[in-house]
Design a protein around this motif. Structure first.
Motif, mmCIF file in Angstrom:
data_model
loop_
_atom_site.group_PDB
_atom_site.id
_atom_site.type_symbol
_atom_site.label_atom_id
_atom_site.label_comp_id
_atom_site.label_asym_id
_atom_site.label_seq_id
_atom_site.Cartn_x
_atom_site.Cartn_y
_atom_site.Cartn_z
ATOM 1 N N ALA A 1 0.835 -1.205 0.000
ATOM 2 C CA ALA A 1 0.000 0.000 0.000
ATOM 3 C C ALA A 1 0.866 1.250 0.000
ATOM 4 O O ALA A 1 2.001 1.228 0.485
ATOM 5 C CB ALA A 1 -0.904 0.003 1.228
ATOM 6 N N ARG A 2 0.327 2.317 -0.541
ATOM 7 C CA ARG A 2 0.947 3.638 -0.414
ATOM 8 C C ARG A 2 0.122 4.373 0.616
ATOM 9 O O ARG A 2 -1.032 4.719 0.362
ATOM 10 C CB ARG A 2 0.949 4.395 -1.737
ATOM 11 N N GLY B 1 -12.198 -14.661 2.603
ATOM 12 C CA GLY B 1 -12.442 -13.869 3.794
ATOM 13 C C GLY B 1 -12.463 -12.391 3.453
ATOM 14 O O GLY B 1 -12.187 -11.996 2.326
ATOM 15 N N ASN B 2 -12.767 -11.585 4.437
ATOM 16 C CA ASN B 2 -12.830 -10.139 4.242
ATOM 17 C C ASN B 2 -11.533 -9.481 4.720
ATOM 18 O O ASN B 2 -11.543 -8.493 5.419
ATOM 19 C CB ASN B 2 -14.042 -9.542 4.947
ATOM 20 N N PHE B 3 -10.408 -10.031 4.316
ATOM 21 C CA PHE B 3 -9.109 -9.550 4.768
ATOM 22 C C PHE B 3 -8.858 -8.104 4.377
ATOM 23 O O PHE B 3 -8.226 -7.363 5.118
ATOM 24 C CB PHE B 3 -7.984 -10.434 4.212
ATOM 25 N N ILE B 4 -9.345 -7.687 3.227
ATOM 26 C CA ILE B 4 -9.090 -6.320 2.761
ATOM 27 C C ILE B 4 -9.721 -5.288 3.696
ATOM 28 O O ILE B 4 -9.153 -4.223 3.928
ATOM 29 C CB ILE B 4 -9.550 -6.131 1.299
ATOM 30 N N VAL B 5 -10.865 -5.603 4.267
ATOM 31 C CA VAL B 5 -11.522 -4.686 5.203
ATOM 32 C C VAL B 5 -10.658 -4.520 6.449
ATOM 33 O O VAL B 5 -10.415 -3.393 6.910
ATOM 34 C CB VAL B 5 -12.929 -5.211 5.582
ATOM 35 N N THR B 6 -10.170 -5.626 6.980
ATOM 36 C CA THR B 6 -9.312 -5.584 8.160
ATOM 37 C C THR B 6 -8.000 -4.881 7.840
ATOM 38 O O THR B 6 -7.504 -4.082 8.634
ATOM 39 C CB THR B 6 -9.047 -7.006 8.681
ATOM 40 N N ALA B 7 -7.432 -5.167 6.664
ATOM 41 C CA ALA B 7 -6.172 -4.537 6.268
ATOM 42 C C ALA B 7 -6.311 -3.019 6.193
ATOM 43 O O ALA B 7 -5.416 -2.284 6.614
ATOM 44 C CB ALA B 7 -5.707 -5.093 4.934
ATOM 45 N N ARG B 8 -7.421 -2.539 5.678
ATOM 46 C CA ARG B 8 -7.638 -1.086 5.601
ATOM 47 C C ARG B 8 -7.650 -0.453 6.990
ATOM 48 O O ARG B 8 -7.129 0.651 7.185
ATOM 49 C CB ARG B 8 -8.940 -0.777 4.876
ATOM 50 N N GLU B 9 -8.238 -1.137 7.946
ATOM 51 C CA GLU B 9 -8.248 -0.630 9.322
ATOM 52 C C GLU B 9 -6.839 -0.613 9.906
ATOM 53 O O GLU B 9 -6.452 0.338 10.574
ATOM 54 C CB GLU B 9 -9.186 -1.470 10.199
ATOM 55 N N VAL B 10 -6.075 -1.668 9.658
ATOM 56 C CA VAL B 10 -4.707 -1.746 10.168
ATOM 57 C C VAL B 10 -3.842 -0.663 9.526
ATOM 58 O O VAL B 10 -3.014 -0.031 10.202
ATOM 59 C CB VAL B 10 -4.107 -3.147 9.931
ATOM 60 N N LYS C 1 -4.559 2.253 8.707
ATOM 61 C CA LYS C 1 -4.805 3.544 9.347
ATOM 62 C C LYS C 1 -3.898 3.762 10.553
ATOM 63 O O LYS C 1 -3.637 4.886 10.949
ATOM 64 C CB LYS C 1 -6.265 3.657 9.785
ATOM 65 N N HIS C 2 -3.414 2.665 11.147
ATOM 66 C CA HIS C 2 -2.589 2.753 12.354
ATOM 67 C C HIS C 2 -1.096 2.675 12.068
ATOM 68 O O HIS C 2 -0.295 2.776 12.989
ATOM 69 C CB HIS C 2 -2.984 1.649 13.332
#
Length: 66
Positions: free
Chosen positions: A9-10, A23-32, A34-35
């Motif tokens: 990611a950039r 699975g919905n890994f992309i949703v979790t990855a987007r949250e991570v 952010k941190h």
């Protein structure tokens, strides 16, 4: 421990991701993402029982989920 999901990611924008699992890994990855802090080269996060490891180099984040 095996790698389940990978992301490049950039900053908070996912450029490419890959998994062989469903699975919905992309949703979790987007949250991570952010941190992720550009001042910390290496980060580790525990989310929903999975470990995310991230390396931040020149505004690009290389992240994997185990």
């Amino acid at each position: 421990m095996s790698i389940i999901y990978t992301v490049i990611a950039r900053e908070a924008t996912i450029l490419v991701d890959f998994t062989k699992c469903s699975g919905n890994f992309i949703v979790t990855a987007r949250e991570v993402l952010k941190h992720c802090n550009p001042e910390k080269k290496y980060s580790q996060f525990m989310v929903q029982g999975y470990l995310f490891y991230a390396i931040y180099i020149d505004r690009i984040i290389y992240m994997c989920m185990c």
